[in-house]
Design a protein around this motif. Sequence first.
Motif, mmCIF file in Angstrom:
data_model
loop_
_atom_site.group_PDB
_atom_site.id
_atom_site.type_symbol
_atom_site.label_atom_id
_atom_site.label_comp_id
_atom_site.label_asym_id
_atom_site.label_seq_id
_atom_site.Cartn_x
_atom_site.Cartn_y
_atom_site.Cartn_z
ATOM 1 N N ILE A 1 -27.749 57.101 61.891
ATOM 2 C CA ILE A 1 -27.531 56.480 60.579
ATOM 3 C C ILE A 1 -26.837 57.458 59.625
ATOM 4 O O ILE A 1 -25.974 57.064 58.830
ATOM 5 C CB ILE A 1 -28.885 56.019 59.964
ATOM 6 C CG1 ILE A 1 -29.454 54.833 60.745
ATOM 7 C CG2 ILE A 1 -28.720 55.624 58.501
ATOM 8 C CD1 ILE A 1 -30.890 54.505 60.376
ATOM 9 N N GLU A 2 -27.226 58.727 59.722
ATOM 10 C CA GLU A 2 -26.697 59.714 58.758
ATOM 11 C C GLU A 2 -25.266 60.141 59.052
ATOM 12 O O GLU A 2 -24.643 60.845 58.257
ATOM 13 C CB GLU A 2 -27.634 60.939 58.723
ATOM 14 C CG GLU A 2 -28.927 60.631 57.966
ATOM 15 C CD GLU A 2 -29.993 61.710 58.136
ATOM 16 O OE1 GLU A 2 -29.742 62.689 58.873
ATOM 17 O OE2 GLU A 2 -31.090 61.548 57.546
ATOM 18 N N THR A 3 -24.717 59.718 60.186
ATOM 19 C CA THR A 3 -23.315 60.029 60.508
ATOM 20 C C THR A 3 -22.458 58.868 60.028
ATOM 21 O O THR A 3 -22.720 57.715 60.359
ATOM 22 C CB THR A 3 -23.139 60.215 62.032
ATOM 23 O OG1 THR A 3 -24.130 61.109 62.497
ATOM 24 C CG2 THR A 3 -21.760 60.757 62.354
ATOM 25 N N LYS A 4 -21.433 59.176 59.230
ATOM 26 C CA LYS A 4 -20.629 58.126 58.591
ATOM 27 C C LYS A 4 -19.869 57.289 59.612
ATOM 28 O O LYS A 4 -19.377 57.799 60.609
ATOM 29 C CB LYS A 4 -19.633 58.782 57.619
ATOM 30 C CG LYS A 4 -19.291 57.870 56.449
ATOM 31 C CD LYS A 4 -18.821 58.677 55.245
ATOM 32 C CE LYS A 4 -18.508 57.791 54.064
ATOM 33 N NZ LYS A 4 -19.589 56.918 53.652
ATOM 34 N N SER A 5 -19.735 55.998 59.346
ATOM 35 C CA SER A 5 -18.996 55.106 60.239
ATOM 36 C C SER A 5 -17.493 55.257 60.015
ATOM 37 O O SER A 5 -17.026 55.290 58.876
ATOM 38 C CB SER A 5 -19.395 53.649 59.978
ATOM 39 O OG SER A 5 -18.509 52.785 60.651
ATOM 40 N N MET A 6 -16.761 55.333 61.107
ATOM 41 C CA MET A 6 -15.292 55.444 61.001
ATOM 42 C C MET A 6 -14.653 54.084 60.716
ATOM 43 O O MET A 6 -13.453 53.987 60.488
ATOM 44 C CB MET A 6 -14.714 56.050 62.280
ATOM 45 C CG MET A 6 -15.018 55.268 63.529
ATOM 46 S SD MET A 6 -14.579 56.155 65.028
ATOM 47 C CE MET A 6 -12.815 55.945 65.045
#
Length: 710
Positions: A289-294
């Motif tokens: 969740i904490e990794t941004k979506s491209m």
Amino acid sequence: MSGVVERITFVNEENGFSVVKIKSKGFSDLVTAVGNMASVNVGAVVSLRGEWKYDSKFGRQFNVYHYEESIPATVAGIEKYLGSGLIKGIGPVNAKRIVKVFKEDTIRVIEEEPDRLIEVPGIGKKRVEMIKEAWQNQKEIKNVMLFLQSHGVSTAFAVKIFKTYGSDSIKIVKENPYRLADDIWGIGFKTADKIAQNMGYDKESYARIRSGIMYALNEFANDGHCFAKKDELVNKASELLGVELEKVETAIQHMLEEKSVIMEEDDAVYLPPFYYSEVGVARRIREIIETKSMYSFYNFDGIIEDLQRECNIQYDEVQIEAIRKAVVSKFMVLTGGPGTGKTTTTLAIIKVFQKLGATVLLAAPTGRAAKRMSEATGMEAKTIHRLLEYSPQDGYKKNDDNPLECDVLIIDETSMIDIILMYNLLKAVSNNTVVILVGDVDQLASVGAGNVLKDIIESGMVTVVRLMRIFRQAMGSAIVTNAHKINHGEYPVLKGGKNSNFFFIEEEDPEKIVELVRELCSKRLPGYYKINPLNDIQVLCPMQKGVVGAQNLNTVLQETLNPCDISIKYGGTIYKLNDRVMQIKNNYDKNVFNGDMGIITDIDQEEKTVRIKFDDAEVEYDVTELDEVTLAYAVTVHKSQGSEYNFVVAPFTMQHYMMLQRNLLYTCVTRAKKVLVLIGSKKALGCCIRNSRSMDRNTKLAQRLKADTN
């Protein structure tokens, strides 16, 4: 008395009780001998000690207290002995050939010069090697059997113990019988304890108490719990072991020190795999969740419009919201009941991601669910085990060091996934991947421990889209509308008209219900709908036991639907050619998993093997492995998860009172694709609908997700 075993009428594999017919000097008729003689074979010469008894039903019988077996001396006796199925590789045909060559010398040749078997016409090198190994094994197994028998244990376990430990079997069992409970599937603490007690083990030894605590924790896990509260565990283990509470508490302290259990501050006691899996799932979801979506920067309104034009479909607002959220979220749950458009929405999500250039992987917990996903999407969908490239030797090849290569991972039937499988799946997902879980949260929870889908939704930490609206094409189905009524706590409409697909037959007498099930499966449904009952009809039961439980119905339906006389017996069950069966244990060596359904395609009575065809493979079983397989004309609702059947017949009676829950009835109804026939009492259905409190499970995934993860 002494004599030759002519026939074995009955053997109870569980306790070794046998009924055998003996030809003995001085008796014109065969003598019936009864007692613990499980390892005896047809053709064997036996010396028996016991006493005569008169049985009101079976007449005069010799009650055996002790027996000794010797190898037959006559040519006819040797042929009968070898042809009885005693040795893998020698059936009646080869027994005749071998005895023709070696006559009275046969047993000595097999024992001392087995390579001479090559002299027998029709027996090649490969079979000679098989016979040599089987002869040696059966001698060793016999020793294990006699050892176990002297300690009052079922001879059915002897083969399993020998397979696991080989020639060290007796030595290992003597050193620590409690190892059996850890090492051998099907042998639990109680069996191991029985051996230990007969061997004079100290009732209060640490080995015994530790094994009892492990057993109690595993029992909690079998009921779906990830942990047990310390007080509950101490009480359960103390009662099981018959020792004082303090002794159990002291043993738990030792186990904490040796790290065989883990306890948190709130006294939750975990077996390590469940603890690390629960903590790990919470941590991995948070990291993803904490990794941004491209994909969150794309303007995809145009893409959805193009998609609707191409597919000639109009998505409703909730479906469009689901598509949008799937693209901008890193972790999303899509849930909803039958007929609410889960499949259509999933397909749309896949197509939008593909238009954005993303690589999408699809998976489901079972072979059947993966197959359905493939059919619905036109893409390959794998089981989670195959996706993660699991093998027994190497474990999961896809893991944190070797993650799955995809931009988007979509998992169907997520309600079936337990905590350990979910952890192994998420370990193999890179932080950049978008994860979408699809499933019906109102169904029964997973067979394994945890309540993963429900906990993830309840944590409030991930995006959730719940599809509520029933689409017009599904509204004509009484199965779909009644499923939703049940799920909302409303009574279903039971009056099925001529064109309905939902029928209810009221009957309270269990014996009459069994006859109705038999008639529906063999005559009424096949006759009216022109279907093959072996392929198209599935009986679903709330429970295994009882007159209308899966076990009894399997016996009745096998007898009715499968007249084939080619069969093999193991553990009190007769398996016939063409039987429908289900795997009830994950077997990673064979690549078949708990809940996989198959058909018996071959039975080799000489080799003692059975071949079963599952969806995408044919697998061979040795007869001693058949306790991993059960007849599946009737299965429990729990075991039916992730599967759909064209025609479902389901008995629901007050005999099943303990299991009557709303989500059980709901899951049962939603398994039927074309026609559902419920049989039983309205009172039982009412019990299900009123009982909305599905059994709570001890899990902490939701609170771990809310809190800072350890």
